[in-house]
Each structure stands twice: as C-alpha cells, then as structure tokens.
Design a protein around this motif. Structure first.
Motif, PDB file in Angstrom:
ATOM      1  N   THR A  44       0.840  -1.204   0.000  1.00  0.00           N
ATOM      2  CA  THR A  44       0.000   0.000   0.000  1.00  0.00           C
ATOM      3  C   THR A  44       0.877   1.257   0.000  1.00  0.00           C
ATOM      4  O   THR A  44       0.520   2.281  -0.589  1.00  0.00           O
TER       5      THR A  44
ATOM      6  N   LYS B  73      -6.135  16.702   4.893  1.00  0.00           N
ATOM      7  CA  LYS B  73      -7.420  17.153   5.438  1.00  0.00           C
ATOM      8  C   LYS B  73      -7.527  18.673   5.355  1.00  0.00           C
ATOM      9  O   LYS B  73      -8.592  19.213   5.026  1.00  0.00           O
TER      10      LYS B  73
ATOM     11  N   HIS C 234      -9.593  13.114  -1.016  1.00  0.00           N
ATOM     12  CA  HIS C 234     -10.335  12.077  -0.287  1.00  0.00           C
ATOM     13  C   HIS C 234      -9.686  10.712  -0.471  1.00  0.00           C
ATOM     14  O   HIS C 234      -9.637   9.911   0.461  1.00  0.00           O
ATOM     15  N   TYR C 235      -9.186  10.452  -1.656  1.00  0.00           N
ATOM     16  CA  TYR C 235      -8.456   9.199  -1.876  1.00  0.00           C
ATOM     17  C   TYR C 235      -7.231   9.145  -0.955  1.00  0.00           C
ATOM     18  O   TYR C 235      -6.998   8.148  -0.260  1.00  0.00           O
ATOM     19  N   GLU C 236      -6.495  10.245  -0.940  1.00  0.00           N
ATOM     20  CA  GLU C 236      -5.287  10.287  -0.110  1.00  0.00           C
ATOM     21  C   GLU C 236      -5.633  10.133   1.376  1.00  0.00           C
ATOM     22  O   GLU C 236      -4.930   9.436   2.113  1.00  0.00           O
ATOM     23  N   MET C 237      -6.683  10.804   1.811  1.00  0.00           N
ATOM     24  CA  MET C 237      -7.066  10.710   3.215  1.00  0.00           C
ATOM     25  C   MET C 237      -7.376   9.267   3.600  1.00  0.00           C
ATOM     26  O   MET C 237      -6.992   8.802   4.679  1.00  0.00           O
ATOM     27  N   SER C 238      -8.044   8.546   2.713  1.00  0.00           N
ATOM     28  CA  SER C 238      -8.368   7.154   3.039  1.00  0.00           C
ATOM     29  C   SER C 238      -7.084   6.322   3.114  1.00  0.00           C
ATOM     30  O   SER C 238      -6.905   5.503   4.019  1.00  0.00           O
ATOM     31  N   ARG C 239      -6.166   6.543   2.179  1.00  0.00           N
ATOM     32  CA  ARG C 239      -4.907   5.785   2.183  1.00  0.00           C
ATOM     33  C   ARG C 239      -4.059   6.081   3.413  1.00  0.00           C
ATOM     34  O   ARG C 239      -3.542   5.169   4.061  1.00  0.00           O
TER      35      ARG C 239
ATOM     36  N   GLY D 227      -4.997   7.369   6.289  1.00  0.00           N
ATOM     37  CA  GLY D 227      -5.653   6.918   7.518  1.00  0.00           C
ATOM     38  C   GLY D 227      -5.377   5.435   7.743  1.00  0.00           C
ATOM     39  O   GLY D 227      -5.004   5.012   8.844  1.00  0.00           O
ATOM     40  N   THR D 228      -5.518   4.660   6.668  1.00  0.00           N
ATOM     41  CA  THR D 228      -5.259   3.218   6.736  1.00  0.00           C
ATOM     42  C   THR D 228      -3.797   2.935   7.092  1.00  0.00           C
ATOM     43  O   THR D 228      -3.505   2.159   8.008  1.00  0.00           O
TER      44      THR D 228
END
Ligand SMILES: [Fe+2]
Ligand SMILES: [Fe+2]
Length: 184
Positions: free
Chosen positions: A15, A145, A112-117, A119-120
């Motif tokens: 990832t 963010k 938003h894509y980056e935030m999800s990555r 965060g994970t």
C-alpha cells in the motif's frame, strides 16, 4: 510447497508503494491544475499543495527507510482514473465559467483518496509497532485534510465567479441552477 503467508507487513509495504506512485502522479498533475485554474486563490492553493506534496513524498521515503526498503512505486489505478477525470474536465471546460468548479471537485476527489490511504497506513503502522512511521503518515494525513477544507471554502468562491460571469453574459442566465460543489 505451501505458499508463504502474506502478512499485514506485506500489505503495508504494498500500500505504501501504491501511495508513493499516487503522490508522484499528483506532484506532476498539480502544476497543470494551477495553470488551468482561473481564480487566483485556486491557483495559489494548487501551488501550495504542490510544495506540500514534495514534502509528503519525502515523508514516504522516510517510511520506506524505517521499513528497511528502497522507495518503490506500484501503479495505482485509482489515482490514474481520478486524474484522468480531472484532465477531461480541463479539456472539456477549458475557458468556461464552470472550469474552476470542476477543478475543485477533481482535486477534492484526489484529497479524499489520499485521506483514506493515509488513515489506513497510519493505523497499520501503529498496529505493526512503528510509531515513527505512524507519525510521518499522520503529519501528511493532516495536510491532506487541511487541503480538502481549503478546497471546500474555494468551492464557494468559484461559484461566485460563475455568478459574476453570468451577470456579464446574459446568455448564461437562468440555465445554471446553484449546485452543491462539495460534500467536504
Ligand atoms: Fe498528498
Ligand atoms: Fe493531497
């Protein structure tokens, strides 16, 4: 022979390569978006985030180092798709009053894509006992963010630009119901 089990550490490394690819792609895309943007503030926001993205790439290199691995990118189909949509907007809405609204929307999809990555990855780094890596990923997550929030504010001002353009061009009146640009 039994397959070697794939562990969370393997998934984390995979990832990380995905997001490393994504950030490098975004770093090349942001100057194009800055050039295309009509609003001065939007241009400035893209330029600012280009500078931040350079730092984010450095942080990812730091995470690779903590893992004892060389920085490596793996094609991220998601960011290819999101940036392709952004490129389509730049072409289809070139010189049009709605261009900036489209650019903000495209940029928010990226954030938003980056935030999800991030965060994970931050959570996995914590679970894998790598607090220094988690701190680097958290720092970038905060920047993504903040960028998303800044874009939400800009989404409102670019609607005003379109409204002004409509006043100067009577042909545009009446066919632009106010739309919501961002759920951010
Ligand atoms: Fe980023
Ligand atoms: Fe970003």
């Amino acid at each position: 022979m039994a397959k070697k089990p794939k562990l969370l550490s393997n998934l984390f490394h995979d990832t990380l390569k995905d997001v490393y690819f994504a950030e490098n792609k975004i770093f090349k895309t942001l100057p194009k978006m800055a050039k295309a943007a009509q609003s001065k503030d939007l241009k400035a926001a893209f330029i600012k985030h280009e500078r931040e993205t350079r730092g984010q790439i450095k942080r990812l290199q730091g995470v690779f180092k903590i893992l004892g691995k060389k920085p490596q990118a793996k094609t991220c189909e998601a960011i290819m798709g999101i940036t392709k949509e952004g490129a389509e907007i730049m072409t289809d809405f070139k010189g049009m009053p709605a261009l900036d609204a489209g650019l903000v929307a495209a940029a928010q999809a990226v954030e938003h894509y980056e935030m999800s990555r991030y965060g994970t990855l931050r959570t996995w780094a914590e679970e894998l006992g790598m607090p220094d890596a988690a701190a680097l990923l958290e720092a970038t997550l905060k920047e993504e963010k903040a960028t998303d929030s800044a874009l939400t504010m800009l989404a409102k001002s670019v609607v005003n630009i379109e409204a002004e353009a409509a006043i100067n061009n009577p042909n545009m009146r009446g066919d632009h119901p106010h739309m919501s640009l961002s759920q951010g």
